[in-house]
Design a protein around this motif. Sequence first.
Motif, PDB file in Angstrom:
ATOM      1  N   UNK A  54       7.245 -67.495  76.303  1.00  0.00           N
ATOM      2  CA  UNK A  54       7.465 -66.067  76.144  1.00  0.00           C
ATOM      3  C   UNK A  54       7.150 -65.368  77.459  1.00  0.00           C
ATOM      4  N   UNK A  55       7.944 -64.366  77.791  1.00  0.00           N
ATOM      5  CA  UNK A  55       7.725 -63.592  79.009  1.00  0.00           C
ATOM      6  C   UNK A  55       6.690 -62.506  78.711  1.00  0.00           C
ATOM      7  N   UNK A 216       7.214 -77.309  88.103  1.00  0.00           N
ATOM      8  CA  UNK A 216       7.556 -76.494  86.938  1.00  0.00           C
ATOM      9  C   UNK A 216       8.631 -75.465  87.257  1.00  0.00           C
ATOM     10  N   UNK A 217       9.570 -75.336  86.343  1.00  0.00           N
ATOM     11  CA  UNK A 217      10.632 -74.332  86.453  1.00  0.00           C
ATOM     12  C   UNK A 217      10.815 -73.671  85.096  1.00  0.00           C
ATOM     13  N   UNK A 218      11.391 -72.482  85.116  1.00  0.00           N
ATOM     14  CA  UNK A 218      11.622 -71.741  83.883  1.00  0.00           C
ATOM     15  C   UNK A 218      13.077 -71.305  83.833  1.00  0.00           C
ATOM     16  N   UNK A 219      13.626 -71.351  82.618  1.00  0.00           N
ATOM     17  CA  UNK A 219      14.976 -70.840  82.355  1.00  0.00           C
ATOM     18  C   UNK A 219      14.867 -69.769  81.283  1.00  0.00           C
ATOM     19  N   UNK A 226      20.488 -70.511  85.229  1.00  0.00           N
ATOM     20  CA  UNK A 226      19.614 -70.326  86.382  1.00  0.00           C
ATOM     21  C   UNK A 226      18.206 -70.793  86.045  1.00  0.00           C
ATOM     22  N   UNK A 227      17.558 -71.440  87.000  1.00  0.00           N
ATOM     23  CA  UNK A 227      16.161 -71.851  86.845  1.00  0.00           C
ATOM     24  C   UNK A 227      15.358 -71.317  88.023  1.00  0.00           C
ATOM     25  N   UNK A 263       8.443 -60.103  76.596  1.00  0.00           N
ATOM     26  CA  UNK A 263       8.836 -60.387  75.223  1.00  0.00           C
ATOM     27  C   UNK A 263      10.055 -61.268  75.103  1.00  0.00           C
ATOM     28  N   UNK A 264      10.808 -61.456  76.191  1.00  0.00           N
ATOM     29  CA  UNK A 264      11.986 -62.309  76.143  1.00  0.00           C
ATOM     30  C   UNK A 264      11.585 -63.780  75.997  1.00  0.00           C
ATOM     31  N   UNK A 265      12.508 -64.577  75.458  1.00  0.00           N
ATOM     32  CA  UNK A 265      12.267 -66.008  75.277  1.00  0.00           C
ATOM     33  C   UNK A 265      12.689 -66.773  76.520  1.00  0.00           C
ATOM     34  N   UNK A 266      12.031 -67.921  76.714  1.00  0.00           N
ATOM     35  CA  UNK A 266      12.325 -68.755  77.879  1.00  0.00           C
ATOM     36  C   UNK A 266      11.968 -70.197  77.554  1.00  0.00           C
TER      37      UNK A 266
END
Length: 360
Positions: A54-55, A216-219, A226-227, A263-266
């Motif tokens: 979660x952001x 570590x990377x996040x999408x 994009x990551x 609140x955005x998902x990742x």
Amino acid sequence: MKHLPTTLSFIVFTSVLAGCSAESIETPAPTVRPVKLLEVTDVNAGSIRVFPAKVAATKQADLSFRLSGHLVEFAFFEGQHVKKGTVLARLDSRDARNTLLNREADYELAAADFKRKGELLRRELISQAEYDTAQAQLKSSQANLASAQDQLSYTELKAPFDGTIAKISIDNYQMVQANQSILLLQKDRNIDVVIQVPESLASNIARFNPNAVTQPTVRFITNPELSFPVKLKEHATQVTPGTQSYEVVYTLPQPTDINILPGMSAELTMDVSNSKVSGITSVLPASAISKRDTDGQNIIWTFNADNGKVHSQIVTLGKVTTNGIEVTQGVNVGDKVVVAGVQYLVEDLQVKPLRWQRGV
């Protein structure tokens, strides 16, 4: 002439015997030894994990006034960016200003009285006690003046840092109480990505491995193509209530390509392997490793599928584990290693992979 047929019969019989002997001493074709092979895989291949995330805002503050009053100025809206020190809201300050004027008058009167008492004391016209009383009154009026100045400043609500107004909890021209939430301000230069990890992985993530092949990377769900690389920020040492997991927070600068909101998902992808095993290439069974008689080097036998031959390869060993012996050098991912009967192998020996038949 009588012995001629007998002689011919003997010659023919001898020739037949010689032919049979020649056939019987032919060497059979050499048999190709079957060998059991194991293909080397990456020892850390299973350590890449994907966690739902979660952001969250890197920093946020729920702002409120320190005193009650009538809200008279509040023109901002949600999503608006503000600078540090900007006046976000203002209360009716008439009462505070009047109080400040009274405190200023009291201070000026006390200061003048203290000055006169000082001159009278120098002439010995008053006692030391009267002088001390005037001095105490001056300090008290000075403190009251400072308090009145603070109360006037409390009628303005200022931004403590650069950020975005995320949530507004009240409308303009309303009566507000002290410590009542007015708005939520979020710092938008960086964003945090929060994940929950099980207790079995909590220690590995806390010992973040900067030497891992995969960082570590996040999408983000809004644009999964994009990551973005992230850095470990903090991790909780107390289990999250209701779960048997721990909260771990990563951070990254706000992307410029897409708009990411709290609140955005990742999805966060990371290598959870221990930094101590980063130098291990593979783990092989003990039956695959032998010691060469000529120089005492540890070797393995690799199979070349192109010509069907085996070749010896010097390896460097690590620790002995329950799964086999760690190999740190000398073997590559994808190599096919002989794991049984290595004592019967010689350089460039022709072999064939052992294939198990159904029912064998």
